[in-house]
Design an enzyme around this catalytic site. Structure first.
Site, PDB file in Angstrom:
ATOM      1  N   ASN A  10       0.866  -1.188   0.000  1.00 30.47           N
ATOM      2  CA  ASN A  10       0.000   0.000   0.000  1.00 30.47           C
ATOM      3  C   ASN A  10       0.897   1.230   0.000  1.00 30.47           C
ATOM      4  O   ASN A  10       1.502   1.560   1.021  1.00 30.47           O
ATOM      5  CB  ASN A  10      -0.879  -0.046   1.267  1.00 30.47           C
ATOM      6  N   LYS A  12      -0.008   4.231  -0.282  1.00 33.21           N
ATOM      7  CA  LYS A  12      -0.694   5.399   0.299  1.00 33.21           C
ATOM      8  C   LYS A  12      -0.508   6.621  -0.615  1.00 33.21           C
ATOM      9  O   LYS A  12      -0.463   6.473  -1.829  1.00 33.21           O
ATOM     10  CB  LYS A  12      -0.192   5.669   1.721  1.00 33.21           C
ATOM     11  N   HIS A  97      -9.450   0.773   5.147  1.00 34.92           N
ATOM     12  CA  HIS A  97      -8.155   0.994   5.811  1.00 34.92           C
ATOM     13  C   HIS A  97      -8.391   1.939   6.988  1.00 34.92           C
ATOM     14  O   HIS A  97      -9.227   2.837   6.911  1.00 34.92           O
ATOM     15  CB  HIS A  97      -7.165   1.600   4.814  1.00 34.92           C
ATOM     16  N   GLU A  99      -6.841   4.390   7.995  1.00 29.91           N
ATOM     17  CA  GLU A  99      -6.669   5.810   7.677  1.00 29.91           C
ATOM     18  C   GLU A  99      -7.919   6.387   7.020  1.00 29.91           C
ATOM     19  O   GLU A  99      -8.118   7.599   6.994  1.00 29.91           O
ATOM     20  CB  GLU A  99      -5.419   5.995   6.793  1.00 29.91           C
ATOM     21  N   GLU A 166      -5.223  -5.369  10.717  1.00 28.34           N
ATOM     22  CA  GLU A 166      -4.216  -4.325  10.901  1.00 28.34           C
ATOM     23  C   GLU A 166      -4.490  -3.581  12.202  1.00 28.34           C
ATOM     24  O   GLU A 166      -5.335  -2.674  12.234  1.00 28.34           O
ATOM     25  CB  GLU A 166      -4.282  -3.323   9.746  1.00 28.34           C
ATOM     26  N   GLY A 172       2.526   1.976  10.696  1.00 37.45           N
ATOM     27  CA  GLY A 172       3.484   3.071  10.530  1.00 37.45           C
ATOM     28  C   GLY A 172       4.226   3.442  11.802  1.00 37.45           C
ATOM     29  O   GLY A 172       4.857   4.499  11.865  1.00 37.45           O
ATOM     30  N   SER A 212       3.525  -2.444  10.310  1.00 38.65           N
ATOM     31  CA  SER A 212       4.977  -2.442  10.525  1.00 38.65           C
ATOM     32  C   SER A 212       5.663  -3.748  10.151  1.00 38.65           C
ATOM     33  O   SER A 212       6.630  -4.169  10.816  1.00 38.65           O
ATOM     34  CB  SER A 212       5.297  -2.058  11.984  1.00 38.65           C
TER      35      SER A 212
HETATM   36  C1  PEP Z   1      -0.669  -0.032   6.046  1.00 38.41           C
HETATM   37  O1  PEP Z   1      -0.698   1.121   5.664  1.00 38.41           O
HETATM   38  O2  PEP Z   1      -1.613  -0.778   5.748  1.00 38.41           O
HETATM   39  C2  PEP Z   1       0.468  -0.493   6.829  1.00 38.41           C
HETATM   40  C3  PEP Z   1       0.426  -1.687   7.321  1.00 38.41           C
HETATM   41  O3  PEP Z   1       1.512   0.384   6.973  1.00 38.41           O
HETATM   42  P1  PEP Z   1       2.960   0.029   7.599  1.00 38.41           P
HETATM   43  O4  PEP Z   1       3.428  -1.247   7.001  1.00 38.41           O
HETATM   44  O5  PEP Z   1       3.818   1.194   7.229  1.00 38.41           O
HETATM   45  O6  PEP Z   1       2.774  -0.098   9.083  1.00 38.41           O
END
Ligand code: PEP
Length: 250
Positions: A10, A12, A97, A99, A166, A172, A212
Site C-alpha cells: 500500500n 498510500k 483501511h 486511515e 491491521e 506506521g 509495521s
Molecule cells: C498499512 O498502511 O496498511 C500499513 C500496514 O503500513 P505500515 O506497514 O507502514 O505499518
C-alpha cells in the site's frame, strides 16, 4: 489446503511517475521460484495505475486501488468507482483501511457497501479490520475485530475476498503485536469467518497481517498459522525491502 499467499503493498499518498521504476525493479526481482510461492500486489496512488499497467503485467505483479466509492458512477466529486479502478488496471482494491475509517469517518456499513461494489465490478476487495491501541489496552481487541468482520464484509459469502487484520497502533509505528497476539487474533478471525460463511468458504479467505511488517520480522509473522500474507505500507515503497518480505516464503 491453505490459500495462496498474497503480499500486498500500500503506497498510500506516495509516488510520482518516476516511482514506476520501483515496480519494474520489483518485477526483475520477482523470480519464477517466488512467483510460485506468493502473489505480489502493488496499490499505488490511482494516478499511477494506467502508467503501471504494462510494467506490472510484464512483471506478473497485480495492481490495486486504495479505496473506492460504493456506487458505480454519478455526482461524487473526487471519488472513483471500483469499475473505474478496474478499467485502469486494478484487480484488487483496499477498503476500510484505518486511515479511511478514522480520517474519513468511514463506518462498517460504508466499508461493506464498498466491498460489495468491488465484488460486483469484478475487483477483489481487501477489507481492513483492526483495533485501536486504547481498545487493545481495554481488552476488547477480539470483540472489536469480530464486530468489524461481521459488519463490514459483504453479506453474501465469497472466498474471493481478502481480509487484512491491521491493529491501528501498529500501522506506521515500527511496533508490532507479539507473535502470540497475532496468532491469537488470526485464529479468532478465521473462526469468525467460518462461523459466518462456513468452513469451505471461511478457510479459503486469505487473512493478511498488516502493521509495521519489515524484512526483519516478515518470516516469523508470515509463518504463523492463519496468516496468508501481509499488507505492507512503508516497506512496500522500495522494491528491495518489499521483495525481501516476500522471500520469507522461499
Ligand atoms: C498499512 O498502511 O496498511 C500499513 C500496514 O503500513 P505500515 O506497514 O507502514 O505499518
Amino acid at each position: 489446503m491453505t490459500p495462496h499467499p498474497l503480499i500486498a503493498g500500500n503506497w498510500k499518498m506516495n509516488g510520482l511517475r518516476a516511482s514506476l521504476a520501483e515496480i519494474a525493479q520489483l518485477g526483475a526481482l520477482y523470480q519464477p521460484s517466488l512467483q510460485q510461492k506468493t502473489e505480489l500486489l502493488i496499490c499505488p496512488p490511482a494516478t499511477l495505475l494506467i502508467g503501471a499497467q504494462e510494467i506490472a503485467a510484464r512483471a506478473k505483479i497485480a495492481l490495486g486501488g486504495q479505496n473506492c466509492h460504493f456506487l458505480e458512477y454519478g455526482p461524487h466529486t473526487g471519488d472513483l468507482s471500483a469499475l473505474m479502478l478496474k478499467d485502469a488496471g486494478a484487480s484488487y482494491v483496499i477498503v476500510g483501511h484505518s486511515e479511511r475509517r478514522h480520517g474519513h469517518q468511514e463506518t462498517d456499513a460504508v466499508v461493506q457497501a464498498k466491498a460489495e461494489a468491488a465484488l460486483k465490478a469484478g475487483v477483489t476487495p481487501i477489507i481492513c479490520v483492526g483495533e485501536t491501541g486504547a481498545q487493545r489496552q481495554a481488552g476488547v481487541a477480539l470483540a472489536v475485530v469480530e464486530e468489524q468482520i461481521k459488519a463490514s464484509l459483504p453479506a453474501e459469502e465469497s472466498s474471493t475476498i481478502v481480509v487484512a487484520y491491521e491493529p491501528v497502533w501498529a500501522i506506521g509505528t515500527g511496533v508490532t503485536p507479539t507473535l502470540e497476539e497475532i496468532a491469537e487474533l488470526h485464529a479468532f478471525a478465521r473462526d469468525t469467518l467460518n462461523r459466518l460463511f462456513g468452513s469451505v468458504v471461511g478457510d479459503n479467505i486469505r487473512l493478511l497481517y498488516g502493521g509495521s511488517v519489515s524484512p526483519a520480522n516478515a518470516k516469523d509473522i508470515l509463518m504463523l498459522k492463519n496468516v496468508n500474507g501481509a499488507l505492507v505500507g512503508g516497506a512496500s515503497l522500495k522494491a528491495e525491502d518489499f521483495i525481501a518480505i516476500a522471500r520469507a516464503y522461499l
